[in-house]
Write a protein that holds these residues in place. Structure first.
Motif, PDB file in Angstrom:
ATOM      1  N   GLY A 168       7.984  44.749 -28.544  1.00 53.31           N
ATOM      2  CA  GLY A 168       7.736  46.315 -27.938  1.00 53.31           C
ATOM      3  C   GLY A 168       5.949  46.234 -27.701  1.00 53.31           C
ATOM      4  O   GLY A 168       5.537  45.489 -27.987  1.00 53.31           O
ATOM      5  N   PRO A 169       5.670  47.480 -27.288  1.00 54.93           N
ATOM      6  CA  PRO A 169       4.138  47.529 -27.400  1.00 54.93           C
ATOM      7  C   PRO A 169       3.329  46.854 -28.691  1.00 54.93           C
ATOM      8  O   PRO A 169       3.579  47.513 -29.673  1.00 54.93           O
ATOM      9  N   GLY A 170       2.631  46.356 -28.397  1.00 53.86           N
ATOM     10  CA  GLY A 170       1.653  45.701 -29.587  1.00 53.86           C
ATOM     11  C   GLY A 170       2.286  44.610 -30.416  1.00 53.86           C
ATOM     12  O   GLY A 170       1.554  43.909 -31.021  1.00 53.86           O
ATOM     13  N   ASP A 171       3.635  44.204 -29.871  1.00 51.23           N
ATOM     14  CA  ASP A 171       4.238  43.222 -30.565  1.00 51.23           C
ATOM     15  C   ASP A 171       3.607  41.779 -29.842  1.00 51.23           C
ATOM     16  O   ASP A 171       3.514  41.741 -28.763  1.00 51.23           O
ATOM     17  N   ILE A 172       3.816  40.485 -30.785  1.00 55.76           N
ATOM     18  CA  ILE A 172       3.131  39.452 -30.303  1.00 55.76           C
ATOM     19  C   ILE A 172       4.318  38.411 -30.567  1.00 55.76           C
ATOM     20  O   ILE A 172       4.788  38.344 -31.690  1.00 55.76           O
TER      21      ILE A 172
END
Length: 217
Positions: A168-172
């Protein structure tokens, strides 16, 4: 934003802090650090260690030859061991964090169609590799592929899922030669990612391989 659960590996943070990480991956890591308090703290710890190491070698007056040998064994130059500040980037605009806006020269992405509703905006592509933005509609799959090197993918909006989990958002996500996967954008907002590679992808189907030189993937 939901909690970030997939972080930049410590080895990449150390390489970024030392100045030895390639430019294409550095942009992804810098953008992730700007979104993630946990990784920013780890990055600052690497900065402090590098600065302390340089100060210590100066304090005991090592010869230039011995100091060079020490840093060579640590896979960095004395200059690289100096603490690095994060760039002073343009302010974030919408979903695009400051470091990314700086790379975009504070302008909106220039999207180009990839077909099937997918779009990309190439930020840079050279001998170091490539870094681009990807826009993937909900439910759409990226063609099944492997990797000839490393790929870093940072989610800015929406989410995607593949064989390794959900991002999700911010995950790498860090992918290497051992991973073959088929990322699929989840329901909801379109998935917008910042992706960097140091080698062309290895597509498993004929049509993506045929179009690969055109799209510079």
């Amino acid at each position: 934003m939901t909690a970030i659960t997939q972080h930049t590996p410590d080895a990449l943070l150390a390489a970024y802090a030392s100045g030895s990480l390639s430019p294409v991956f550095s942009l992804v890591v810098a953008t992730h650090i700007s979104m993630c308090a946990t990784c920013r703290a780890s990055y600052e710890s690497h900065q402090a260690i590098g600065g302390a190491l340089l100060d210590a070698t100066d304090a005991i007056s090592l010869s230039d030859g011995l100091k060079t040998d020490i840093f060579a064994k640590l896979d960095m130059t004395p200059e690289a061991a100096l603490p690095r500040d994060l760039p002073k980037p343009a302010a974030a605009k919408g979903i695009y964090p400051g470091p990314l806006m700086e790379a975009l020269k504070n302008k909106p992405p220039r999207w180009r169609s990839l077909g099937l509703g997918m779009k990309q905006a190439i930020i840079s592509a050279d001998s170091h590799g490539s870094v681009r933005l990807l826009h993937i509609p909900p439910g759409q799959a990226v063609p099944d592929h492997g990797h000839n090197g490393m790929e870093l993918t940072l989610v800015l909006q929406g989410s995607f899922s593949d064989e390794t989990g959900r991002f999700g958002p911010g995950d790498i996500e860090v992918a290497d030669e051992d991973l073959d996967h088929t990322p699929v954008a989840d329901a909801g907002d379109p998935c917008i990612c910042l992706a960097a590679t140091d080698a062309p992808l290895r597509f498993n189907e004929f049509m993506p391989r045929l179009l690969q030189p055109i799209f510079r993937i």
